[in-house]
Design an enzyme around this catalytic site. Sequence first.
Site, short mmCIF file in Angstrom:
data_model
loop_
_atom_site.label_atom_id
_atom_site.label_comp_id
_atom_site.label_asym_id
_atom_site.label_seq_id
_atom_site.Cartn_x
_atom_site.Cartn_y
_atom_site.Cartn_z
N LYS A 19 0.08 4.30 -0.12
CA LYS A 19 -0.40 5.47 0.27
C LYS A 19 -0.32 6.75 -0.50
CE LYS A 19 0.06 3.24 4.74
NZ LYS A 19 0.23 3.34 6.20
N ASN B 129 0.82 -1.38 -0.10
CA ASN B 129 -0.16 -0.10 -0.05
C ASN B 129 0.94 1.26 -0.04
OD1 ASN B 129 -1.69 2.31 0.53
ND2 ASN B 129 -2.25 1.47 2.53
P1 13P Z 1 3.52 0.29 7.47
O1 13P Z 1 4.08 -0.78 6.98
O2 13P Z 1 4.27 1.58 7.06
O3 13P Z 1 3.45 0.35 9.17
O4 13P Z 1 1.92 0.69 7.15
C1 13P Z 1 0.96 -0.47 7.17
C2 13P Z 1 -0.26 -0.11 6.69
O5 13P Z 1 -0.69 0.57 7.00
C3 13P Z 1 -0.56 -0.76 5.29
O6 13P Z 1 -1.62 -0.44 4.82
#
Ligand code: 13P
Length: 248
Positions: free
Chosen positions: A11, A9
């Site tokens: 983001k 992901n």
């Molecule tokens: P991190 O791996 O940066 O902790 O994020 C996890 C996450 O929210 C994946 O959707």
Amino acid sequence: MRKYYMAGNWKMNTTKGEAVDLAKALVSQLKGCAQKVMIAPPFTSLDAVGQVVKGSNILLGAQNMAAEEKGAHTGEISVLMLKDLGVSVVILGHSERRHIYGESDAFINRKVKLALQHGLDVILCVGETLDEREAGKAERICDEQTKKGLEGVSLAQLSKVTIAYEPVWAIGTGKNATPADAEAIHQAIRKTLAGLYSVDAAKKVQIQYGGSVKPDNVKELMAMADIDGALVGGAALKPESFVPIALF
Ligand code: 13P
């Protein structure tokens, strides 16, 4: 050997050029990877990344989706638009959507049903906050989010659903749940699924863990009986960290 589901992901990271470069590196370095792999770039890069992953073993995912098919919803992205770009998976109910943007279980459930109606695969995220964990409510919260998120989802549709357990306190913090803590919640979620559907159906659902998954902790997490993959945030943004996670 079981097939794990390793998803990235991204983001709100990467410009189009950066996304294409990252996707190209992953396509070449994950050729022949035995696991199921998905990447979810930002909406603005879905088209370009879709061209890069086309014909490869990497699935194209979206990070969110509107609860309506089309119409007057300024700024929203429809399931039809995602499908048009070759998206086959959508992440719904991510804790950042729940906690920053106030998405409720009922709202997430509408999206889950719409995505499934249109034949998309869904990753439904559930997870407790630190306060909820400290109050001993972790299992209850995940049970509730799973039940409400899947309301009205048929047994046949369940085959297109993955659950991602992402404890909110472990996301982007470098604090990951211990494999045993994560396993306990995964078992509880599977029990919830067994209650909603059947033991057999629950066994078939893949449950990913997400929250500070890194190359150096992925092996011990995946060694747990009920952890079937990972939903990776920060470490999914570089081939140097995502490739070893996917190939663990
Ligand atoms: P991190 O791996 O940066 O902790 O994020 C996890 C996450 O929210 C994946 O959707």
